[in-house]
Enzyme design. Structure first.
Site, PDB file in Angstrom:
ATOM      1  N   SER A   1      75.532 -13.083   7.956  1.00 23.78           N
ATOM      2  CA  SER A   1      76.045 -11.728   7.731  1.00 23.78           C
ATOM      3  C   SER A   1      76.572 -11.102   9.005  1.00 23.78           C
ATOM      4  CB  SER A   1      74.918 -10.833   7.205  1.00 23.78           C
ATOM      5  OG  SER A   1      74.452 -11.285   5.972  1.00 23.78           O
TER       6      SER A   1
ATOM      7  N   HIS B   1      81.639 -16.218   4.811  1.00 18.30           N
ATOM      8  CA  HIS B   1      80.740 -15.116   4.450  1.00 18.30           C
ATOM      9  C   HIS B   1      80.998 -14.671   3.012  1.00 18.30           C
ATOM     10  CE1 HIS B   1      79.224 -10.774   5.265  1.00 18.30           C
ATOM     11  NE2 HIS B   1      78.275 -11.540   4.767  1.00 18.30           N
TER      12      HIS B   1
ATOM     13  N   GLU C   1      84.900 -13.699   3.263  1.00 16.86           N
ATOM     14  CA  GLU C   1      85.332 -13.331   4.621  1.00 16.86           C
ATOM     15  C   GLU C   1      85.205 -14.599   5.468  1.00 16.86           C
ATOM     16  OE1 GLU C   1      82.573 -10.464   6.416  1.00 16.86           O
ATOM     17  OE2 GLU C   1      84.282  -9.397   7.257  1.00 16.86           O
TER      18      GLU C   1
ATOM     19  N   ASN D   1      80.432  -5.969   7.086  1.00 18.25           N
ATOM     20  CA  ASN D   1      79.116  -5.446   7.484  1.00 18.25           C
ATOM     21  C   ASN D   1      79.188  -4.495   8.683  1.00 18.25           C
ATOM     22  OD1 ASN D   1      77.597  -6.489   5.442  1.00 18.25           O
ATOM     23  ND2 ASN D   1      77.199  -8.424   6.480  1.00 18.25           N
TER      24      ASN D   1
HETATM   25  N1  CAA Z   1      75.624 -14.235 -12.625  1.00 17.54           N
HETATM   26  C1  CAA Z   1      76.458 -14.075 -13.648  1.00 17.54           C
HETATM   27  N2  CAA Z   1      76.871 -12.866 -14.075  1.00 17.54           N
HETATM   28  C2  CAA Z   1      76.377 -11.785 -13.430  1.00 17.54           C
HETATM   29  C3  CAA Z   1      75.486 -11.890 -12.338  1.00 17.54           C
HETATM   30  C4  CAA Z   1      75.105 -13.189 -11.929  1.00 17.54           C
HETATM   31  N3  CAA Z   1      74.290 -13.402 -10.893  1.00 17.54           N
HETATM   32  N4  CAA Z   1      75.187 -10.628 -11.905  1.00 17.54           N
HETATM   33  C5  CAA Z   1      75.875  -9.785 -12.669  1.00 17.54           C
HETATM   34  N5  CAA Z   1      76.594 -10.474 -13.606  1.00 17.54           N
HETATM   35  C6  CAA Z   1      77.534  -9.938 -14.580  1.00 17.54           C
HETATM   36  C7  CAA Z   1      76.879  -9.394 -15.831  1.00 17.54           C
HETATM   37  O1  CAA Z   1      76.755 -10.390 -16.825  1.00 17.54           O
HETATM   38  C8  CAA Z   1      77.838  -8.303 -16.253  1.00 17.54           C
HETATM   39  O2  CAA Z   1      78.953  -8.858 -16.911  1.00 17.54           O
HETATM   40  P1  CAA Z   1      79.771  -8.006 -18.018  1.00 17.54           P
HETATM   41  O3  CAA Z   1      80.163  -6.705 -17.386  1.00 17.54           O
HETATM   42  O4  CAA Z   1      80.947  -8.881 -18.331  1.00 17.54           O
HETATM   43  O5  CAA Z   1      78.808  -7.840 -19.133  1.00 17.54           O
HETATM   44  C9  CAA Z   1      78.371  -7.769 -14.935  1.00 17.54           C
HETATM   45  O6  CAA Z   1      78.180  -8.806 -13.971  1.00 17.54           O
HETATM   46  C10 CAA Z   1      77.633  -6.528 -14.514  1.00 17.54           C
HETATM   47  O7  CAA Z   1      76.247  -6.850 -14.423  1.00 17.54           O
HETATM   48  P2  CAA Z   1      75.064  -5.944 -14.981  1.00 17.54           P
HETATM   49  O8  CAA Z   1      75.513  -5.206 -16.218  1.00 17.54           O
HETATM   50  O9  CAA Z   1      73.835  -6.782 -15.068  1.00 17.54           O
HETATM   51  O10 CAA Z   1      74.758  -4.924 -13.836  1.00 17.54           O
HETATM   52  P3  CAA Z   1      75.716  -3.994 -13.060  1.00 17.54           P
HETATM   53  O11 CAA Z   1      76.777  -3.411 -13.933  1.00 17.54           O
HETATM   54  O12 CAA Z   1      74.824  -3.087 -12.292  1.00 17.54           O
HETATM   55  O13 CAA Z   1      76.438  -4.967 -12.019  1.00 17.54           O
HETATM   56  C11 CAA Z   1      76.549  -5.829  -9.856  1.00 17.54           C
HETATM   57  C12 CAA Z   1      75.711  -5.717 -11.112  1.00 17.54           C
HETATM   58  C13 CAA Z   1      77.766  -6.722 -10.125  1.00 17.54           C
HETATM   59  C14 CAA Z   1      75.668  -6.489  -8.810  1.00 17.54           C
HETATM   60  C15 CAA Z   1      77.025  -4.405  -9.405  1.00 17.54           C
HETATM   61  O14 CAA Z   1      75.946  -3.508  -9.413  1.00 17.54           O
HETATM   62  C16 CAA Z   1      77.648  -4.388  -8.034  1.00 17.54           C
HETATM   63  O15 CAA Z   1      78.809  -4.737  -7.856  1.00 17.54           O
HETATM   64  N6  CAA Z   1      76.860  -3.931  -7.018  1.00 17.54           N
HETATM   65  C17 CAA Z   1      77.300  -3.917  -5.634  1.00 17.54           C
HETATM   66  C18 CAA Z   1      77.189  -5.315  -5.068  1.00 17.54           C
HETATM   67  C19 CAA Z   1      77.641  -5.372  -3.648  1.00 17.54           C
HETATM   68  O16 CAA Z   1      78.096  -4.424  -3.024  1.00 17.54           O
HETATM   69  N7  CAA Z   1      77.507  -6.585  -3.075  1.00 17.54           N
HETATM   70  C20 CAA Z   1      77.829  -6.824  -1.700  1.00 17.54           C
HETATM   71  C21 CAA Z   1      76.615  -6.601  -0.843  1.00 17.54           C
HETATM   72  S1  CAA Z   1      76.966  -6.821   0.888  1.00 17.54           S
HETATM   73  C22 CAA Z   1      76.941  -8.493   1.066  1.00 17.54           C
HETATM   74  O17 CAA Z   1      76.721  -9.255   0.157  1.00 17.54           O
HETATM   75  C23 CAA Z   1      77.206  -9.005   2.452  1.00 17.54           C
HETATM   76  C24 CAA Z   1      76.055  -9.162   3.345  1.00 17.54           C
HETATM   77  O18 CAA Z   1      76.200  -9.916   4.303  1.00 17.54           O
HETATM   78  C25 CAA Z   1      74.789  -8.422   3.171  1.00 17.54           C
HETATM   79  P1  NAD Z   2      66.834 -15.526   1.099  1.00 17.14           P
HETATM   80  O1  NAD Z   2      65.638 -15.065   1.837  1.00 17.14           O
HETATM   81  O2  NAD Z   2      67.014 -15.157  -0.335  1.00 17.14           O
HETATM   82  O3  NAD Z   2      66.940 -17.143   1.163  1.00 17.14           O
HETATM   83  C1  NAD Z   2      66.854 -17.884   2.341  1.00 17.14           C
HETATM   84  C2  NAD Z   2      66.365 -19.276   1.966  1.00 17.14           C
HETATM   85  O4  NAD Z   2      66.455 -20.122   3.128  1.00 17.14           O
HETATM   86  C3  NAD Z   2      64.900 -19.312   1.522  1.00 17.14           C
HETATM   87  O5  NAD Z   2      64.809 -19.936   0.245  1.00 17.14           O
HETATM   88  C4  NAD Z   2      64.174 -20.128   2.612  1.00 17.14           C
HETATM   89  O6  NAD Z   2      63.133 -20.934   2.097  1.00 17.14           O
HETATM   90  C5  NAD Z   2      65.310 -20.977   3.146  1.00 17.14           C
HETATM   91  N1  NAD Z   2      65.138 -21.417   4.527  1.00 17.14           N
HETATM   92  C6  NAD Z   2      64.753 -20.675   5.593  1.00 17.14           C
HETATM   93  N2  NAD Z   2      64.763 -21.427   6.716  1.00 17.14           N
HETATM   94  C7  NAD Z   2      65.164 -22.671   6.341  1.00 17.14           C
HETATM   95  C8  NAD Z   2      65.402 -23.894   7.053  1.00 17.14           C
HETATM   96  N3  NAD Z   2      65.233 -23.976   8.381  1.00 17.14           N
HETATM   97  N4  NAD Z   2      65.818 -24.973   6.357  1.00 17.14           N
HETATM   98  C9  NAD Z   2      66.006 -24.912   5.012  1.00 17.14           C
HETATM   99  N5  NAD Z   2      65.812 -23.775   4.291  1.00 17.14           N
HETATM  100  C10 NAD Z   2      65.405 -22.678   4.952  1.00 17.14           C
HETATM  101  O7  NAD Z   2      68.082 -15.067   1.969  1.00 17.14           O
HETATM  102  P2  NAD Z   2      69.581 -14.719   1.491  1.00 17.14           P
HETATM  103  O8  NAD Z   2      69.635 -13.295   1.118  1.00 17.14           O
HETATM  104  O9  NAD Z   2      70.042 -15.765   0.533  1.00 17.14           O
HETATM  105  O10 NAD Z   2      70.360 -14.858   2.878  1.00 17.14           O
HETATM  106  C11 NAD Z   2      70.669 -16.112   3.429  1.00 17.14           C
HETATM  107  C12 NAD Z   2      71.798 -15.951   4.440  1.00 17.14           C
HETATM  108  O11 NAD Z   2      72.934 -15.352   3.789  1.00 17.14           O
HETATM  109  C13 NAD Z   2      71.462 -15.059   5.639  1.00 17.14           C
HETATM  110  O12 NAD Z   2      72.133 -15.548   6.781  1.00 17.14           O
HETATM  111  C14 NAD Z   2      72.040 -13.706   5.194  1.00 17.14           C
HETATM  112  O13 NAD Z   2      72.345 -12.874   6.287  1.00 17.14           O
HETATM  113  C15 NAD Z   2      73.298 -14.165   4.476  1.00 17.14           C
HETATM  114  N6  NAD Z   2      73.834 -13.224   3.486  1.00 17.14           N
HETATM  115  C16 NAD Z   2      72.982 -12.512   2.689  1.00 17.14           C
HETATM  116  C17 NAD Z   2      73.529 -11.637   1.744  1.00 17.14           C
HETATM  117  C18 NAD Z   2      72.648 -10.836   0.837  1.00 17.14           C
HETATM  118  O14 NAD Z   2      73.126  -9.913   0.180  1.00 17.14           O
HETATM  119  N7  NAD Z   2      71.353 -11.122   0.748  1.00 17.14           N
HETATM  120  C19 NAD Z   2      74.922 -11.530   1.607  1.00 17.14           C
HETATM  121  C20 NAD Z   2      75.754 -12.308   2.426  1.00 17.14           C
HETATM  122  C21 NAD Z   2      75.211 -13.147   3.374  1.00 17.14           C
END
Ligand code: CAA
Ligand code: NAD
Length: 284
Positions: free
Chosen positions: A120, A141, A153, A191
């Protein structure tokens, strides 16, 4: 451009399982590796459930779903990844743990294999420095949940070659993703912008400006976000959010990125969000 037939995914948590799903549905053989066998059991279940949701909506035929599931193999042995053309790493967001894995991967992966990180925020250039193939290391990403979110990304490290970039871009397109490209700076594009907003939502809660519900409702209805920032933090994992804020704080050297003490306290208490059943909210 190298053809990708087999992908290794390391880390079978919420991201790795979704990434493995994208690859098997795209017709690619996958080895999914996790050091925790429970994680592999849960990953297999969640991939099955997610694929079934696409089948029941008519977006995937039953036959293609079965084919996809047949392409998934789980393992806890790095040696099984020797056949992979691209290895996508999605383990815990820790630079030290990732670097140690990259050193091992460099030893076992075939010479032509690309090593891609789903990190991330961590520097791709520094992860690449743990290998002897820095031109074949890149950031891929994905966004949570990977089967639904349309973006990928791509992050180029200091040494990433054009050939590596083109292979990974073509793979992203097979996954049906829209690609954006970032230089290797802390937090990349999304991010860098998203996490300070989430951190500010924690400060808003911490300083007693409003309840968690009002903060989330405010951002959902006031800015049309699908989830409020605190709900989204729980969805992402508070440990991941805190790690990203620390990378931004150290890497950009500006106090505006200091993690909110409440976020730190929740992580210290093991309140990591939905995956642990408790974060800002409690889940049944
Ligand atoms: N697999 C298959 N389908 C899925 C699913 C999954 N894992 N999760 C959701 N869906 C589908 C559902 O079946 C549903 O489909 P329909 O609309 O066609 O019925 C649709 O997606 C919406 O799902 P829900 O009704 O269960 O729930 P929701 O409307 O709240 O949507 C969500 C869920 C798509 C997660 C929505 O809430 C959302 O977009 N949230 C924001 C997610 C976001 O911002 N993600 C990025 C986070 S940052 C990141 O990832 C980067 C990082 O490094 C941290
Ligand atoms: P998570 O905690 O759900 O899963 C991580 C998994 O890695 C666990 O099942 C753990 O057992 C396994 N693991 C840890 N160390 C290990 C090793 N040395 N060898 C093999 N397996 C190992 O975490 P996550 O949310 O899936 O995040 C994983 C990566 O993806 C991180 O780098 C995170 O920053 C990135 N990421 C997370 C998100 C998010 O929304 N959670 C979105 C984008 C990117």
């Amino acid at each position: 451009m190298a053809e990708v037939k087999t992908v290794g995914v390391i880390g079978g948590g919420q991201m790795g399982s979704g990434i493995a799903q994208l690859a098997i549905v795209a017709g690619i053989d996958v080895w999914l590796l996790d050091s925790d066998s429970n994680a592999l059991t849960n990953a297999t279940k969640s991939i099955g459930n997610s694929i079934q949701r696409f089948v029941s909506k008519g977006q995937l035929s039953q036959e293609k779903a079965k084919d996809a599931l047949r392409r998934l193999r789980c393992t806890s042995s790095l040696e099984d990844l020797q056949s992979a053309d691209v290895i996508i790493e999605a383990i815990v967001e820790s630079e030290d743990i990732k670097k140690s894995l990259y050193t091992d991967l460099d030893r076992i992966a075939k010479g032509s294999a690309i090593l891609a990180s789903n990190t991330s925020s961590i520097s791709i250039t520094r992860l690449a420095s743990a290998t002897s193939r820095s031109s074949q290391v890149i950031g891929m990403h994905f966004f949570n949940p990977p089967p639904i979110m349309k973006l990928l990304e791509i992050v180029r490290g200091g040494d990433t070659s054009d050939a590596t970039f083109m292979t990974v871009k073509a793979l992203a397109e097979r996954f049906g993703k829209t690609v954006i490209c970032s230089q290797d700076y802390p937090g990349f594009i999304v991010n860098r912008i998203l996490m300070p907003m989430i951190n500010e939502a924690f400060f808003t809660l911490y300083t007693g400006v409003a309840t968690k519900e009002d903060i989330d409702t405010g951002m959902k209805l006031g800015t049309n976000h699908p989830m409020g920032p605190l709900e989204l933090a729980d969805f992402i994992g508070l440990d991941v959010c805190l790690s990203v804020m620390r990378v931004l704080h150290v890497g950009l050297g500006d106090s505006k990125y200091r993690p909110c003490p409440l976020l730190v306290q929740y992580v210290d208490a093991g309140r990591l969000g939905r995956k642990r059943g408790i974060g800002v909210y409690t889940y049944g």
